[in-house]
Design a protein around this motif. Sequence first.
Motif, PDB file in Angstrom:
ATOM      1  N   GLU A  34       0.812  -1.221   0.000  1.00  0.00           N
ATOM      2  CA  GLU A  34       0.000   0.000   0.000  1.00  0.00           C
ATOM      3  C   GLU A  34       0.846   1.272   0.000  1.00  0.00           C
ATOM      4  O   GLU A  34       0.371   2.338  -0.381  1.00  0.00           O
ATOM      5  CB  GLU A  34      -0.951  -0.013   1.197  1.00  0.00           C
ATOM      6  CG  GLU A  34      -2.005  -1.111   1.102  1.00  0.00           C
ATOM      7  CD  GLU A  34      -3.014  -1.051   2.223  1.00  0.00           C
ATOM      8  OE1 GLU A  34      -2.918  -0.121   3.045  1.00  0.00           O
ATOM      9  OE2 GLU A  34      -3.895  -1.930   2.266  1.00  0.00           O
ATOM     10  N   SER A 109      -1.405   7.253  -8.424  1.00  0.00           N
ATOM     11  CA  SER A 109      -0.812   6.060  -7.817  1.00  0.00           C
ATOM     12  C   SER A 109      -0.425   5.080  -8.916  1.00  0.00           C
ATOM     13  O   SER A 109      -1.289   4.622  -9.671  1.00  0.00           O
ATOM     14  CB  SER A 109      -1.814   5.402  -6.864  1.00  0.00           C
ATOM     15  OG  SER A 109      -1.437   4.065  -6.589  1.00  0.00           O
ATOM     16  N   ARG A 111       0.649   2.051  -8.508  1.00  0.00           N
ATOM     17  CA  ARG A 111       0.072   0.744  -8.171  1.00  0.00           C
ATOM     18  C   ARG A 111      -1.372   0.648  -8.652  1.00  0.00           C
ATOM     19  O   ARG A 111      -1.772  -0.337  -9.289  1.00  0.00           O
ATOM     20  CB  ARG A 111       0.128   0.517  -6.658  1.00  0.00           C
ATOM     21  CG  ARG A 111      -0.432  -0.835  -6.219  1.00  0.00           C
ATOM     22  CD  ARG A 111      -0.739  -0.839  -4.742  1.00  0.00           C
ATOM     23  NE  ARG A 111      -1.718   0.192  -4.419  1.00  0.00           N
ATOM     24  CZ  ARG A 111      -2.145   0.461  -3.200  1.00  0.00           C
ATOM     25  NH1 ARG A 111      -1.662  -0.195  -2.183  1.00  0.00           N
ATOM     26  NH2 ARG A 111      -3.038   1.402  -2.988  1.00  0.00           N
ATOM     27  N   ASP A 112      -2.161   1.682  -8.386  1.00  0.00           N
ATOM     28  CA  ASP A 112      -3.565   1.665  -8.797  1.00  0.00           C
ATOM     29  C   ASP A 112      -3.698   1.681 -10.315  1.00  0.00           C
ATOM     30  O   ASP A 112      -4.581   1.019 -10.883  1.00  0.00           O
ATOM     31  CB  ASP A 112      -4.307   2.862  -8.198  1.00  0.00           C
ATOM     32  CG  ASP A 112      -4.457   2.745  -6.687  1.00  0.00           C
ATOM     33  OD1 ASP A 112      -4.216   1.639  -6.148  1.00  0.00           O
ATOM     34  OD2 ASP A 112      -4.801   3.759  -6.048  1.00  0.00           O
ATOM     35  N   LYS A 115      -2.936  -1.835 -11.583  1.00  0.00           N
ATOM     36  CA  LYS A 115      -4.055  -2.740 -11.311  1.00  0.00           C
ATOM     37  C   LYS A 115      -5.221  -2.479 -12.261  1.00  0.00           C
ATOM     38  O   LYS A 115      -5.888  -3.414 -12.715  1.00  0.00           O
ATOM     39  CB  LYS A 115      -4.508  -2.580  -9.856  1.00  0.00           C
ATOM     40  CG  LYS A 115      -3.573  -3.218  -8.844  1.00  0.00           C
ATOM     41  CD  LYS A 115      -4.160  -3.112  -7.444  1.00  0.00           C
ATOM     42  CE  LYS A 115      -3.327  -3.887  -6.443  1.00  0.00           C
ATOM     43  NZ  LYS A 115      -3.914  -3.833  -5.079  1.00  0.00           N
ATOM     44  N   ARG A 116      -5.461  -1.216 -12.567  1.00  0.00           N
ATOM     45  CA  ARG A 116      -6.571  -0.851 -13.445  1.00  0.00           C
ATOM     46  C   ARG A 116      -6.360  -1.370 -14.864  1.00  0.00           C
ATOM     47  O   ARG A 116      -7.323  -1.667 -15.582  1.00  0.00           O
ATOM     48  CB  ARG A 116      -6.720   0.677 -13.457  1.00  0.00           C
ATOM     49  CG  ARG A 116      -7.960   1.179 -14.170  1.00  0.00           C
ATOM     50  CD  ARG A 116      -8.115   2.673 -13.981  1.00  0.00           C
ATOM     51  NE  ARG A 116      -7.104   3.429 -14.698  1.00  0.00           N
ATOM     52  CZ  ARG A 116      -7.187   3.740 -15.994  1.00  0.00           C
ATOM     53  NH1 ARG A 116      -8.218   3.332 -16.712  1.00  0.00           N
ATOM     54  NH2 ARG A 116      -6.242   4.448 -16.569  1.00  0.00           N
TER      55      ARG A 116
END
Length: 217
Positions: A34, A109, A111-112, A115-116
């Motif tokens: 996170e 982000s 990371r986001d 993931k998307r």
Amino acid sequence: MKSALLEEILNQYRLKCEEINSVINSFRDKLQDETEYSIICELAYAILAAGSSAVSAQRGECAIAKIYEKLHNMDEQEISAVLKAAGCRFYNVRGRYIAEALHKLRTFSLRDEIKRRLKNKEALRDFLVENFKGIGYKEASHFLRNIGVFGLAILDKHILNSMVELGVIDKVPERINKRSVYLELEKKFIMLAERLGLTVEQLDLLLWSRKNGRIMK
């Protein structure tokens, strides 16, 4: 394709499979971080590894990790100084690339975003190439593999030379970072892995270790 050499490679995999799979498993949970600590460090590693040795890139990554808490407040010159002290090649250019990436990541982000876009890995790789300096198709594939996004080929000189040796391709192309060329070579590498009954990641680490004598990310 050279059958005797393929069998030799499979025999080498049987000897190294435990270590290879242990390294691959170490990549799997990094997208769950996170704080994005692992993702930022791996992005820096991918930038540092281009045109350099894995050992040198790991030294740079370790140096970045040690100052991670203040990294986002450091400027290009300060980051370059850290890389220089770690013995990294091209520390000024790489320091600039890392500083520019960090500046860009103040607005979203990573990371986001990853993931998307996971449902289309090629488009995800294109996004990285288009948005981060110092990241080409090889570097983007390397970064994604190291954070647990599997199935893309890391076509460095050792892998390409192995493909020539195995008769998969006739010669190493001059413009490997052209998208159409990279995708065509990647397709052939994936087919080779499938023929051997290995994943792309297993074959990559195996061939890389065959040329360097070590299993490294």
